[in-house]
Design a protein around this motif. Structure first.
Motif, PDB file in Angstrom:
ATOM      1  N   VAL A   1       0.834  -1.203   0.000  1.00  0.00           N
ATOM      2  CA  VAL A   1       0.000   0.000   0.000  1.00  0.00           C
ATOM      3  C   VAL A   1       0.870   1.256   0.000  1.00  0.00           C
ATOM      4  N   LEU A   2       1.933   1.256   0.784  1.00  0.00           N
ATOM      5  CA  LEU A   2       2.818   2.419   0.842  1.00  0.00           C
ATOM      6  C   LEU A   2       3.580   2.599  -0.463  1.00  0.00           C
ATOM      7  N   GLY A   3       4.029   1.491  -1.057  1.00  0.00           N
ATOM      8  CA  GLY A   3       4.716   1.590  -2.341  1.00  0.00           C
ATOM      9  C   GLY A   3       3.812   2.164  -3.413  1.00  0.00           C
ATOM     10  N   ARG A   4       2.545   1.753  -3.410  1.00  0.00           N
ATOM     11  CA  ARG A   4       1.590   2.272  -4.393  1.00  0.00           C
ATOM     12  C   ARG A   4       1.264   3.741  -4.128  1.00  0.00           C
ATOM     13  N   ALA A   5       1.568   4.207  -2.917  1.00  0.00           N
ATOM     14  CA  ALA A   5       1.412   5.632  -2.607  1.00  0.00           C
ATOM     15  C   ALA A   5       2.706   6.408  -2.902  1.00  0.00           C
ATOM     16  N   ARG A   6       3.621   5.744  -3.611  1.00  0.00           N
ATOM     17  CA  ARG A   6       4.889   6.341  -4.050  1.00  0.00           C
ATOM     18  C   ARG A   6       5.815   6.655  -2.887  1.00  0.00           C
ATOM     19  N   ARG A   7       5.693   5.868  -1.842  1.00  0.00           N
ATOM     20  CA  ARG A   7       6.610   6.022  -0.715  1.00  0.00           C
ATOM     21  C   ARG A   7       7.792   5.074  -0.882  1.00  0.00           C
ATOM     22  N   LYS A   8       8.965   5.565  -0.534  1.00  0.00           N
ATOM     23  CA  LYS A   8      10.172   4.739  -0.558  1.00  0.00           C
ATOM     24  C   LYS A   8      10.198   3.918   0.732  1.00  0.00           C
ATOM     25  N   VAL A   9      10.152   2.591   0.585  1.00  0.00           N
ATOM     26  CA  VAL A   9       9.952   1.700   1.726  1.00  0.00           C
ATOM     27  C   VAL A   9      11.088   0.690   1.817  1.00  0.00           C
ATOM     28  N   LEU A  10      11.521   0.428   3.034  1.00  0.00           N
ATOM     29  CA  LEU A  10      12.423  -0.693   3.329  1.00  0.00           C
ATOM     30  C   LEU A  10      11.631  -1.731   4.102  1.00  0.00           C
ATOM     31  N   LEU A  11      11.541  -2.941   3.554  1.00  0.00           N
ATOM     32  CA  LEU A  11      10.840  -4.046   4.212  1.00  0.00           C
ATOM     33  C   LEU A  11      11.877  -5.044   4.682  1.00  0.00           C
ATOM     34  N   LEU A  12      11.947  -5.248   5.992  1.00  0.00           N
ATOM     35  CA  LEU A  12      12.897  -6.186   6.577  1.00  0.00           C
ATOM     36  C   LEU A  12      12.209  -7.531   6.795  1.00  0.00           C
ATOM     37  N   ASP A  13      12.697  -8.531   6.092  1.00  0.00           N
ATOM     38  CA  ASP A  13      12.106  -9.871   6.119  1.00  0.00           C
ATOM     39  C   ASP A  13      12.903 -10.736   7.089  1.00  0.00           C
ATOM     40  N   GLY A  14      12.294 -11.002   8.246  1.00  0.00           N
ATOM     41  CA  GLY A  14      12.984 -11.757   9.279  1.00  0.00           C
ATOM     42  C   GLY A  14      12.906 -13.264   9.138  1.00  0.00           C
ATOM     43  N   GLY A  15      12.274 -13.775   8.069  1.00  0.00           N
ATOM     44  CA  GLY A  15      12.245 -15.219   7.882  1.00  0.00           C
ATOM     45  C   GLY A  15      10.850 -15.739   7.633  1.00  0.00           C
ATOM     46  N   PRO A  16      10.681 -17.075   7.703  1.00  0.00           N
ATOM     47  CA  PRO A  16       9.388 -17.698   7.381  1.00  0.00           C
ATOM     48  C   PRO A  16       8.278 -17.184   8.287  1.00  0.00           C
ATOM     49  N   PRO A  17       7.038 -17.138   7.782  1.00  0.00           N
ATOM     50  CA  PRO A  17       5.911 -16.692   8.610  1.00  0.00           C
ATOM     51  C   PRO A  17       5.598 -17.700   9.698  1.00  0.00           C
ATOM     52  N   ARG A  18       4.851 -17.260  10.708  1.00  0.00           N
ATOM     53  CA  ARG A  18       4.520 -18.136  11.841  1.00  0.00           C
ATOM     54  C   ARG A  18       3.725 -19.350  11.410  1.00  0.00           C
ATOM     55  N   ASN A  19       2.937 -19.225  10.334  1.00  0.00           N
ATOM     56  CA  ASN A  19       2.121 -20.353   9.883  1.00  0.00           C
ATOM     57  C   ASN A  19       2.847 -21.246   8.887  1.00  0.00           C
ATOM     58  N   ALA A  20       4.173 -21.077   8.745  1.00  0.00           N
ATOM     59  CA  ALA A  20       4.932 -21.886   7.793  1.00  0.00           C
ATOM     60  C   ALA A  20       4.804 -23.394   8.028  1.00  0.00           C
ATOM     61  N   PRO A  21       4.733 -23.888   9.281  1.00  0.00           N
ATOM     62  CA  PRO A  21       4.604 -25.340   9.460  1.00  0.00           C
ATOM     63  C   PRO A  21       3.300 -25.913   8.917  1.00  0.00           C
ATOM     64  N   ALA A  22       2.280 -25.088   8.753  1.00  0.00           N
ATOM     65  CA  ALA A  22       0.993 -25.571   8.238  1.00  0.00           C
ATOM     66  C   ALA A  22       1.115 -25.890   6.755  1.00  0.00           C
ATOM     67  N   GLY A  23       0.465 -26.957   6.331  1.00  0.00           N
ATOM     68  CA  GLY A  23       0.517 -27.329   4.926  1.00  0.00           C
ATOM     69  C   GLY A  23      -0.263 -26.385   4.039  1.00  0.00           C
ATOM     70  N   GLU A  24      -1.328 -25.787   4.581  1.00  0.00           N
ATOM     71  CA  GLU A  24      -2.196 -24.926   3.787  1.00  0.00           C
ATOM     72  C   GLU A  24      -2.705 -23.763   4.630  1.00  0.00           C
ATOM     73  N   ALA A  25      -3.022 -22.673   3.943  1.00  0.00           N
ATOM     74  CA  ALA A  25      -3.688 -21.530   4.578  1.00  0.00           C
ATOM     75  C   ALA A  25      -5.120 -21.479   4.052  1.00  0.00           C
ATOM     76  N   HIS A  26      -6.055 -21.169   4.940  1.00  0.00           N
ATOM     77  CA  HIS A  26      -7.462 -21.174   4.557  1.00  0.00           C
ATOM     78  C   HIS A  26      -8.151 -19.878   4.995  1.00  0.00           C
ATOM     79  N   GLY A  27      -9.385 -19.694   4.464  1.00  0.00           N
ATOM     80  CA  GLY A  27     -10.158 -18.509   4.807  1.00  0.00           C
ATOM     81  C   GLY A  27      -9.682 -17.269   4.086  1.00  0.00           C
ATOM     82  N   LEU A  28      -9.022 -17.448   2.944  1.00  0.00           N
ATOM     83  CA  LEU A  28      -8.467 -16.322   2.202  1.00  0.00           C
ATOM     84  C   LEU A  28      -9.048 -16.335   0.788  1.00  0.00           C
ATOM     85  N   LEU A  29      -9.768 -15.291   0.439  1.00  0.00           N
ATOM     86  CA  LEU A  29     -10.418 -15.215  -0.873  1.00  0.00           C
ATOM     87  C   LEU A  29      -9.440 -15.459  -2.010  1.00  0.00           C
TER      88      LEU A  29
END
Length: 309
Positions: A21-49
């Motif tokens: 959203v910030l990038g689309r607002a033409r903001r210069k953004v630094l995103l720090l990726d600390g690793g796999p998401p908390r739900n990484a052990p799950a085989g699937e994610a649900h409830g997402l359109l």
């Protein structure tokens, strides 16, 4: 030191959506990726359109790929330290220091799993956290709930929506009130207080009790204790609630001006869509604040110029 409009700490659903959203607002953004998401052990994610059943790591990869057209820099690594400066916030990450006019904390939480042998190895496969995410796959089968007191009672009642065969395992004293025991009895939920020894099984789960009794289940659900995914909120003196979650206002701003927070870190309902929505709310709040700051700066410069003429 690299400078950005916004530094986002954490690349889960909240952080990545905020960066989008910030990038689309033409903001210069630094995103720090600390690793796999908390739900990484799950085989699937649900409830997402449009993405029901997607692997969590695939979802993250697609989300990061969506950032490519925008002025968003993604760096792998953890935010180690943050300092408040007159011109913004300096953050030390694995690649050095960066300066941002605003700081968004979206580092999530960490699950603290019970010390039951064999449980961690089955986390996300036969042992789950969220019935809305994983209940359907185990519907109509014998299910277990691990918990005590209010939390155990609440989750056991919820699980009855997915199966008629639910047993509450308390691993010791149940902590239930008389009313709660009657609730469970009315729905046919058994309560087993015998301590657990270990969990085994690949396709089905076997609970071994210290009484040497065993119970076969299709899956086990629990609500684990959680801790903040980063020490930055506390180190920056952001106000926290009794559960250790960061307190924010309706725009996602913390008690420290200029620092925003989103996602599980603020106690948003722990579903992917809620985390993403929380990230968008914070992103809009940040962009609005930056717009007003820029307008004020232009006004100050204009008055300074007129006074010097």
């Amino acid at each position: 030191m690299e400078t950005f409009d916004v530094i986002v700490v954490g690349a889960g659903a909240a952080g990545v959506n905020a960066a989008l959203v910030l990038g689309r607002a033409r903001r210069k953004v630094l995103l720090l990726d600390g690793g796999p998401p908390r739900n990484a052990p799950a085989g699937e994610a649900h409830g997402l359109l449009t993405r029901d059943g997607i692997r969590p790591l695939d979802l993250k990869a697609r989300a990061l790929a969506d950032l490519a057209p925008y002025p968003v820099t993604v760096r792998a690594g953890v935010a180690r330290e943050a300092r408040r400066l007159p011109e913004g916030f300096a953050v030390r990450h694995d690649g050095g220091w960066a300066l941002g006019r605003r700081l968004l904390l979206a580092s999530g939480v960490r699950d603290v799993l019970p010390p039951v042998a064999g449980l961690r190895e089955r986390w996300g496969h036969l042992v789950h956290h969220c019935p809305y995410c994983d209940g359907w796959e185990h519907r109509g089968r014998p299910l277990g709930v691990l918990g005590v007191g209010d939390a155990g009672h609440h989750l056991a009642l919820n699980m009855r929506a997915w199966s008629e065969w639910v047993t509450l395992f308390t691993d010791g004293p149940d902590g239930l009130t008389g009313v709660q025991r009657r609730d469970l009895a009315r729905l046919g939920v058994g309560v087993v207080t015998a301590p657990l020894a270990r969990l085994t099984g690949r396709d089905r789960l076997c609970l071994h009790l210290r009484s040497r009794e065993t119970r076969l289940l299709h899956a086990l659900f629990l609500s684990p204790e959680q801790t903040p995914g980063s020490t930055l909120p506390a180190s920056l003196d952001c106000a926290l609630n009794a559960r250790g979650r960061v307190i924010v206002d309706e725009r996602g701003e913390t008690s420290v001006p200029g620092i925003f927070a989103a996602g599980d870190l603020v106690g948003a309902p722990q579903y992917v869509v809620n985390a993403a929505a929380s990230g968008m709310t914070a992103a809009v709040g940040i962009n609005t604040a930056l717009i007003h700051e820029e307008v004020e700066a232009l006004g100050a410069a204009f008055h300074k110029h007129r006074s010097s003429v």
